[in-house]
Design a protein around this motif. Sequence first.
Motif, mmCIF file in Angstrom:
data_model
loop_
_atom_site.group_PDB
_atom_site.id
_atom_site.type_symbol
_atom_site.label_atom_id
_atom_site.label_comp_id
_atom_site.label_asym_id
_atom_site.label_seq_id
_atom_site.Cartn_x
_atom_site.Cartn_y
_atom_site.Cartn_z
ATOM 1 N N GLU A 46 5.280 6.617 30.059
ATOM 2 C CA GLU A 46 5.971 5.569 29.287
ATOM 3 C C GLU A 46 7.323 5.232 29.901
ATOM 4 O OE1 GLU A 46 6.043 5.521 25.007
ATOM 5 O OE2 GLU A 46 4.215 6.729 24.917
ATOM 6 N N ALA A 47 8.033 6.238 30.390
ATOM 7 C CA ALA A 47 9.343 5.992 31.022
ATOM 8 C C ALA A 47 9.176 5.194 32.315
ATOM 9 C CB ALA A 47 10.040 7.311 31.305
ATOM 10 N N GLU A 48 8.163 5.557 33.106
ATOM 11 C CA GLU A 48 7.909 4.821 34.347
ATOM 12 C C GLU A 48 7.479 3.390 34.062
ATOM 13 O OE1 GLU A 48 6.365 8.341 37.369
ATOM 14 O OE2 GLU A 48 4.939 7.436 35.970
ATOM 15 N N LEU A 49 6.729 3.196 32.978
ATOM 16 C CA LEU A 49 6.308 1.843 32.605
ATOM 17 C C LEU A 49 7.525 0.978 32.319
ATOM 18 C CD1 LEU A 49 4.088 -0.219 31.871
ATOM 19 C CD2 LEU A 49 4.233 0.652 29.540
ATOM 20 N N SER A 50 8.485 1.522 31.574
ATOM 21 C CA SER A 50 9.703 0.778 31.269
ATOM 22 C C SER A 50 10.428 0.383 32.548
ATOM 23 C CB SER A 50 10.638 1.622 30.394
ATOM 24 O OG SER A 50 10.003 1.958 29.183
ATOM 25 N N THR A 51 10.521 1.312 33.480
ATOM 26 C CA THR A 51 11.185 1.033 34.756
ATOM 27 C C THR A 51 10.443 -0.036 35.540
ATOM 28 O OG1 THR A 51 11.938 3.335 34.830
ATOM 29 C CG2 THR A 51 12.018 2.099 36.890
ATOM 30 N N LYS A 52 9.114 0.071 35.616
ATOM 31 C CA LYS A 52 8.311 -0.893 36.383
ATOM 32 C C LYS A 52 8.412 -2.292 35.774
ATOM 33 C CE LYS A 52 5.690 1.956 39.100
ATOM 34 N NZ LYS A 52 5.543 1.873 40.509
ATOM 35 N N VAL A 53 8.380 -2.376 34.450
ATOM 36 C CA VAL A 53 8.496 -3.685 33.790
ATOM 37 C C VAL A 53 9.866 -4.284 34.072
ATOM 38 C CG1 VAL A 53 8.584 -4.851 31.548
ATOM 39 C CG2 VAL A 53 6.776 -3.210 32.014
ATOM 40 N N SER A 54 10.905 -3.470 33.979
ATOM 41 C CA SER A 54 12.260 -3.952 34.267
ATOM 42 C C SER A 54 12.383 -4.431 35.709
ATOM 43 C CB SER A 54 13.290 -2.853 34.010
ATOM 44 O OG SER A 54 13.294 -2.506 32.653
ATOM 45 N N GLU A 55 11.776 -3.709 36.647
ATOM 46 C CA GLU A 55 11.803 -4.121 38.054
ATOM 47 C C GLU A 55 11.077 -5.444 38.257
ATOM 48 O OE1 GLU A 55 10.072 -0.840 40.156
ATOM 49 O OE2 GLU A 55 11.867 0.402 39.968
ATOM 50 N N ALA A 56 9.929 -5.607 37.582
ATOM 51 C CA ALA A 56 9.169 -6.858 37.720
ATOM 52 C C ALA A 56 9.970 -8.035 37.184
ATOM 53 C CB ALA A 56 7.830 -6.736 36.988
ATOM 54 N N VAL A 57 10.667 -7.838 36.069
ATOM 55 C CA VAL A 57 11.485 -8.908 35.485
ATOM 56 C C VAL A 57 12.686 -9.203 36.372
ATOM 57 C CG1 VAL A 57 12.928 -9.527 33.504
ATOM 58 C CG2 VAL A 57 10.696 -8.491 33.141
ATOM 59 N N ALA A 58 13.235 -8.167 37.011
ATOM 60 C CA ALA A 58 14.375 -8.375 37.910
ATOM 61 C C ALA A 58 13.974 -9.234 39.109
ATOM 62 C CB ALA A 58 14.932 -7.036 38.374
ATOM 63 N N LYS A 59 12.738 -9.067 39.586
ATOM 64 C CA LYS A 59 12.253 -9.867 40.715
ATOM 65 C C LYS A 59 11.981 -11.302 40.300
ATOM 66 C CE LYS A 59 10.030 -6.039 43.106
ATOM 67 N NZ LYS A 59 8.743 -5.452 43.482
ATOM 68 N N ASP A 60 11.391 -11.490 39.110
ATOM 69 C CA ASP A 60 11.036 -12.829 38.642
ATOM 70 C C ASP A 60 11.197 -12.865 37.131
ATOM 71 O OD1 ASP A 60 10.012 -15.340 38.182
ATOM 72 O OD2 ASP A 60 7.938 -14.832 38.709
ATOM 73 N N LYS A 61 12.124 -13.693 36.664
ATOM 74 C CA LYS A 61 12.411 -13.766 35.226
ATOM 75 C C LYS A 61 11.250 -14.358 34.423
ATOM 76 C CE LYS A 61 17.405 -13.947 35.584
ATOM 77 N NZ LYS A 61 17.573 -12.534 35.500
ATOM 78 N N ASP A 62 10.340 -15.096 35.086
ATOM 79 C CA ASP A 62 9.190 -15.693 34.410
ATOM 80 C C ASP A 62 7.951 -14.812 34.492
ATOM 81 O OD1 ASP A 62 10.635 -17.948 33.669
ATOM 82 O OD2 ASP A 62 10.216 -18.961 35.560
ATOM 83 N N THR A 63 8.141 -13.528 34.703
ATOM 84 C CA THR A 63 7.015 -12.605 34.801
ATOM 85 C C THR A 63 6.222 -12.609 33.497
ATOM 86 O OG1 THR A 63 8.194 -11.179 36.337
ATOM 87 C CG2 THR A 63 6.365 -10.198 35.170
ATOM 88 N N ARG A 64 4.916 -12.626 33.640
ATOM 89 C CA ARG A 64 4.011 -12.554 32.490
ATOM 90 C C ARG A 64 3.212 -11.271 32.580
ATOM 91 N NH1 ARG A 64 1.741 -18.624 31.544
ATOM 92 N NH2 ARG A 64 3.738 -19.644 31.666
ATOM 93 N N ALA A 65 2.696 -10.841 31.465
ATOM 94 C CA ALA A 65 1.925 -9.594 31.436
ATOM 95 C C ALA A 65 0.596 -9.815 30.740
ATOM 96 C CB ALA A 65 2.712 -8.505 30.720
ATOM 97 N N ILE A 66 -0.398 -9.086 31.205
ATOM 98 C CA ILE A 66 -1.689 -9.006 30.520
ATOM 99 C C ILE A 66 -1.805 -7.574 30.017
ATOM 100 C CG2 ILE A 66 -4.177 -9.132 30.737
ATOM 101 C CD1 ILE A 66 -3.793 -11.102 33.002
ATOM 102 N N ILE A 67 -1.952 -7.434 28.718
ATOM 103 C CA ILE A 67 -2.050 -6.113 28.103
ATOM 104 C C ILE A 67 -3.499 -5.876 27.698
ATOM 105 C CG2 ILE A 67 -1.290 -4.659 26.191
ATOM 106 C CD1 ILE A 67 1.319 -6.290 26.172
ATOM 107 N N SER A 68 -4.084 -4.806 28.230
ATOM 108 C CA SER A 68 -5.453 -4.423 27.897
ATOM 109 C C SER A 68 -5.419 -3.041 27.273
ATOM 110 C CB SER A 68 -6.327 -4.390 29.155
ATOM 111 O OG SER A 68 -6.295 -5.618 29.833
ATOM 112 N N ALA A 69 -6.127 -2.883 26.163
ATOM 113 C CA ALA A 69 -6.204 -1.573 25.517
ATOM 114 C C ALA A 69 -7.626 -1.360 25.021
ATOM 115 C CB ALA A 69 -5.224 -1.493 24.346
ATOM 116 N N ASP A 70 -8.073 -0.137 25.135
ATOM 117 C CA ASP A 70 -9.399 0.209 24.644
ATOM 118 C C ASP A 70 -9.438 0.008 23.133
ATOM 119 O OD1 ASP A 70 -11.888 1.853 25.859
ATOM 120 O OD2 ASP A 70 -11.602 2.359 23.739
#
Length: 141
Positions: free
Chosen positions: A80-104
């Motif tokens: 969960e901590a790494e996910l927060s970091t990765k999401v923040s990094e993706a937003v830092a690269k591109d402010k219009d970043t979109r996400a697809i969330i898949s859950a079982d």
Amino acid sequence: MAGGSQQDDEEITGINVTPLVDIVLVLLIIFMVTANFIVRETVEVDLPRAANGGETVQGLVNVVLDKEGKLYFDGAPVSEAELSTKVSEAVAKDKDTRAIISADQSIAYGQVMRLIDTVKGHGIAKFALNIEKDVAPAPRG
């Protein structure tokens, strides 16, 4: 005519499209061959079904929560901590970043909401929940 150049005013009776067709066919072959090399690692999840589900939205990042509760970011397992970091990094690269969330579908609703909060809380305003479209039976008449 005095002072004018004399040209044969021939009408063009047809346009040769053979070179255009050749180029389009070559490009088509190139795209078909290279499409096989574009492979994304995927995590198998049993998606919930919806009768009126739309087409899957193509985003820049994929976040997956599998049936064991493990998180994946673009195919790589993360905490969960790494996910927060990765999401923040993706937003830092591109402010219009979109996400697809898949859950079982066997995952508790609370866990999915926590995942959505994590994604939204780190700057991704636009996201989509991935579902598998349910094929409705034909109406009887």
